[in-house]
Scaffold this motif. Structure first.
Motif, short mmCIF file in Angstrom:
data_model
loop_
_atom_site.label_atom_id
_atom_site.label_comp_id
_atom_site.label_asym_id
_atom_site.label_seq_id
_atom_site.Cartn_x
_atom_site.Cartn_y
_atom_site.Cartn_z
N THR A 33 0.82 -1.21 0.00
CA THR A 33 0.00 0.00 0.00
C THR A 33 0.85 1.26 0.00
N SER A 34 2.16 1.14 0.20
CA SER A 34 3.02 2.32 0.26
C SER A 34 3.54 2.75 -1.10
N GLY A 35 3.35 1.92 -2.11
CA GLY A 35 3.87 2.24 -3.43
C GLY A 35 5.30 1.79 -3.63
N GLN A 36 5.86 1.11 -2.64
CA GLN A 36 7.21 0.58 -2.79
C GLN A 36 7.22 -0.49 -3.88
N PRO A 37 8.29 -0.56 -4.67
CA PRO A 37 8.36 -1.64 -5.65
C PRO A 37 8.56 -2.98 -4.95
N GLU A 38 8.00 -4.02 -5.54
CA GLU A 38 8.17 -5.36 -4.98
C GLU A 38 9.61 -5.81 -5.18
N PRO A 39 10.08 -6.71 -4.31
CA PRO A 39 11.37 -7.33 -4.56
C PRO A 39 11.32 -8.05 -5.91
N LYS A 40 12.42 -8.04 -6.63
CA LYS A 40 12.41 -8.61 -7.98
C LYS A 40 12.02 -10.09 -7.97
N GLN A 41 12.29 -10.78 -6.88
CA GLN A 41 11.94 -12.20 -6.80
C GLN A 41 10.42 -12.42 -6.74
N CYS A 42 9.67 -11.37 -6.38
CA CYS A 42 8.23 -11.51 -6.16
C CYS A 42 7.37 -10.87 -7.27
N PHE A 61 -6.79 -7.23 0.39
CA PHE A 61 -5.74 -8.08 0.95
C PHE A 61 -4.46 -7.29 1.22
N ASP A 62 -4.11 -6.36 0.32
CA ASP A 62 -2.92 -5.53 0.54
C ASP A 62 -3.08 -4.68 1.80
N ARG A 63 -4.25 -4.08 1.95
CA ARG A 63 -4.50 -3.28 3.16
C ARG A 63 -4.48 -4.14 4.41
N LYS A 64 -5.04 -5.33 4.29
CA LYS A 64 -5.08 -6.24 5.44
C LYS A 64 -3.66 -6.61 5.88
#
Length: 88
Positions: A33-42, A61-64
């Motif tokens: 929810t913060s807008g951070q990029p996902e780790p490349k593995q994910c 689900f992201d908020r949860k």
């Protein structure tokens, strides 16, 4: 929008659980929810998660997950400010 059937829901939850497991392994404090990029593995698992679940469910689900992280952090207690932070 029709409600997803049992198989669709199960596929969605499986995709979510696999994505969250990847985050736990590679970036436990990542917040979608913060807008951070996902780790490349994910990244690939995130795409499967978004494809397999209705958009509103992904958002929920992201908020949860973010809220559960917040609750766990609060359960540990707060960290007092150090002197440098207090002077700012």
């Amino acid at each position: 929008m029709t409600f997803p059937d049992k198989e669709t829901r199960a596929a969605c939850w499986t995709a979510r659980d696999e994505y969250w497991a990847c985050l736990e392994q590679h970036a436990p404090m990542h917040s979608s929810t913060s807008g951070q990029p996902e780790p490349k593995q994910c990244v690939a698992l995130r795409k499967l998660y978004e494809k397999g679940c209705p958009g509103q469910w992904v958002k929920h689900f992201d908020r949860k997950r973010t809220f559960e992280q917040f609750k766990a952090k609060m359960a540990k207690g707060y960290e007092p400010l150090n002197e440098q932070q207090q002077q700012k």
